[in-house]
Design an enzyme around this catalytic site. Sequence first.
Site, short mmCIF file in Angstrom:
data_model
loop_
_atom_site.label_atom_id
_atom_site.label_comp_id
_atom_site.label_asym_id
_atom_site.label_seq_id
_atom_site.Cartn_x
_atom_site.Cartn_y
_atom_site.Cartn_z
N SER A 59 91.28 104.83 39.77
CA SER A 59 92.29 103.97 39.14
C SER A 59 91.67 102.67 38.67
CB SER A 59 93.41 103.66 40.14
OG SER A 59 94.27 102.67 39.60
N LEU A 117 109.50 97.44 40.49
CA LEU A 117 109.61 98.16 39.21
C LEU A 117 109.08 99.59 39.34
CD1 LEU A 117 108.56 95.19 36.90
CD2 LEU A 117 110.87 95.97 37.46
N SER A 119 106.12 101.15 40.52
CA SER A 119 104.80 101.64 40.13
C SER A 119 104.47 102.91 40.90
CB SER A 119 103.73 100.58 40.38
OG SER A 119 103.56 100.34 41.77
N ASP A 164 114.10 106.38 41.90
CA ASP A 164 112.91 105.92 41.16
C ASP A 164 112.27 107.07 40.39
OD1 ASP A 164 113.45 103.65 42.59
OD2 ASP A 164 111.63 103.72 43.83
P1 ADP Z 1 106.61 99.58 43.71
O1 ADP Z 1 106.81 101.05 43.60
O2 ADP Z 1 107.87 98.81 43.71
O3 ADP Z 1 105.64 99.04 42.71
P2 ADP Z 1 105.45 100.41 46.20
O4 ADP Z 1 105.04 99.66 47.42
O5 ADP Z 1 106.44 101.49 46.35
O6 ADP Z 1 105.94 99.32 45.14
O7 ADP Z 1 104.17 101.05 45.51
C1 ADP Z 1 103.03 100.26 45.23
C2 ADP Z 1 101.78 101.00 45.66
O8 ADP Z 1 101.57 102.12 44.77
C3 ADP Z 1 100.53 100.19 45.54
O9 ADP Z 1 100.30 99.43 46.71
C4 ADP Z 1 99.45 101.27 45.38
O10 ADP Z 1 99.13 101.85 46.61
C5 ADP Z 1 100.18 102.31 44.56
N1 ADP Z 1 99.92 102.19 43.12
C6 ADP Z 1 100.84 102.02 42.14
N2 ADP Z 1 100.26 102.01 40.91
C7 ADP Z 1 98.93 102.17 41.12
C8 ADP Z 1 97.78 102.25 40.26
N3 ADP Z 1 97.89 102.15 38.93
N4 ADP Z 1 96.57 102.44 40.84
C9 ADP Z 1 96.44 102.55 42.17
N5 ADP Z 1 97.48 102.48 43.02
C10 ADP Z 1 98.71 102.29 42.52
MG MG Z 2 107.85 102.26 45.03
#
Ligand code: ADP
Ligand code: MG
Length: 385
Positions: A59, A117, A119, A164
């Site tokens: 990533s 949001l 991710s 989500d």
């Molecule tokens: P949200 O879904 O609200 O953004 P979460 O805690 O559910 O918060 O998810 C965030 C986690 O997802 C990050 O800490 C990471 O582990 C993972 N993550 C999300 N996007 C990426 C990315 N592009 N590359 C690596 N890890 C990611």
């Molecule tokens: Mg999440």
Amino acid sequence: MFRNVFGAHPDGIWAAPGRVNLIGEHTDYNDGLALPIAIPQTTLLAARRRDDGQLRLHSAQGDGRVVDLAVAELTPGVVTSWAAYPAGVVWALGEAGHRIGGADLHFDSMVPTGAGLSSSAALECVVACAYDGLYDLGLSAPELARLAQRAENAFAGVPCGIMDQMASACCTAGAALYLDVRAGVHEQVPFAPEERDLRLLIIDTRVKHDLGDGAYAALRAGCEQASSLLGLAALRDLSPSDLPRAGRMLPAHLLPLVRHIVTENARVTEAVSHLRAGRIAELGPILTAGHASLRDDYRISCAETDLAVETAIGAGALGARITGGGFGGSVIALVDDDAAETVGAAVIAAFRTHGFQAPNLFPVFPAPGARRVERAGWGGVELGP
Ligand code: ADP
Ligand code: MG
């Protein structure tokens, strides 16, 4: 970047968006109603099928290392880093009986992480969508969402509902997604604020929540305890007129949780009927009432999100609320185009006065869900409505 990391061309590029929930927070795991939109910010995935059973993950937002796993050895608990989300999807596909193998996957995302949001759902859904293409699985968008949720629940260990993943997989441009979890219903409801000279503004407070820290699980357990004390399958089965009776049957600490879920479901129904009639501005007071409920009854707001909401409304927003799981993250504000600049400036000034770190403000519009894209890029085909 894929070529640099894996030394070959990818077979294709896929994209899945983050989401923002207009109304219907913490209702999905109570069999209830929600109304999210997908946002233009996506997680992109360049992917190549491998026939040796290895899954290699990299990533642009990671630590630079390639995570190398054997698909046949994937089991919940073995992957503890960010890679648990994408590896969990591959595991869930295998567990569901799909004939899949390895892949090289490189991710790059514009969805802020931990900002409410989603991710995590973008990361999961883009993997499900790419595997669907690489292995010709023929899965529907709701099936992709269910596999992604299974990955987050059972492999990454986060007890989230389905909202989500449904948003990231099933949303379409120019619409909000009405979800009735109990009925298994998902419907596109036209939502085009720009046609009413309105704007949906995200205020990312940059306060990081961590849904894995147990607070989310405790809220969920509280809801389950309340519904079992009331003899219901889920809090979904309660309507606002049942609340006085529920109040007599429940311990004092559980009633506010129940009140939030019941009134929140009613707010989703009200919001959907306004949107169907084209009355987008009517969403404003519903958002603000939803915030009060999350702040006072569900208690998942914090000083920064309360300040963003109060300041936005004070500066002329039609309504605002914390969105996402809570404990920080983002606020949405519905504003007139004319007021957008004033609202943004007021929020930034208020954060400075309170000594909070500067928030990240940006407008969003309803964007499409997970899909294959012809070429990578944050603009052009990617971001057009
Ligand atoms: P949200 O879904 O609200 O953004 P979460 O805690 O559910 O918060 O998810 C965030 C986690 O997802 C990050 O800490 C990471 O582990 C993972 N993550 C999300 N996007 C990426 C990315 N592009 N590359 C690596 N890890 C990611
Ligand atoms: Mg999440």
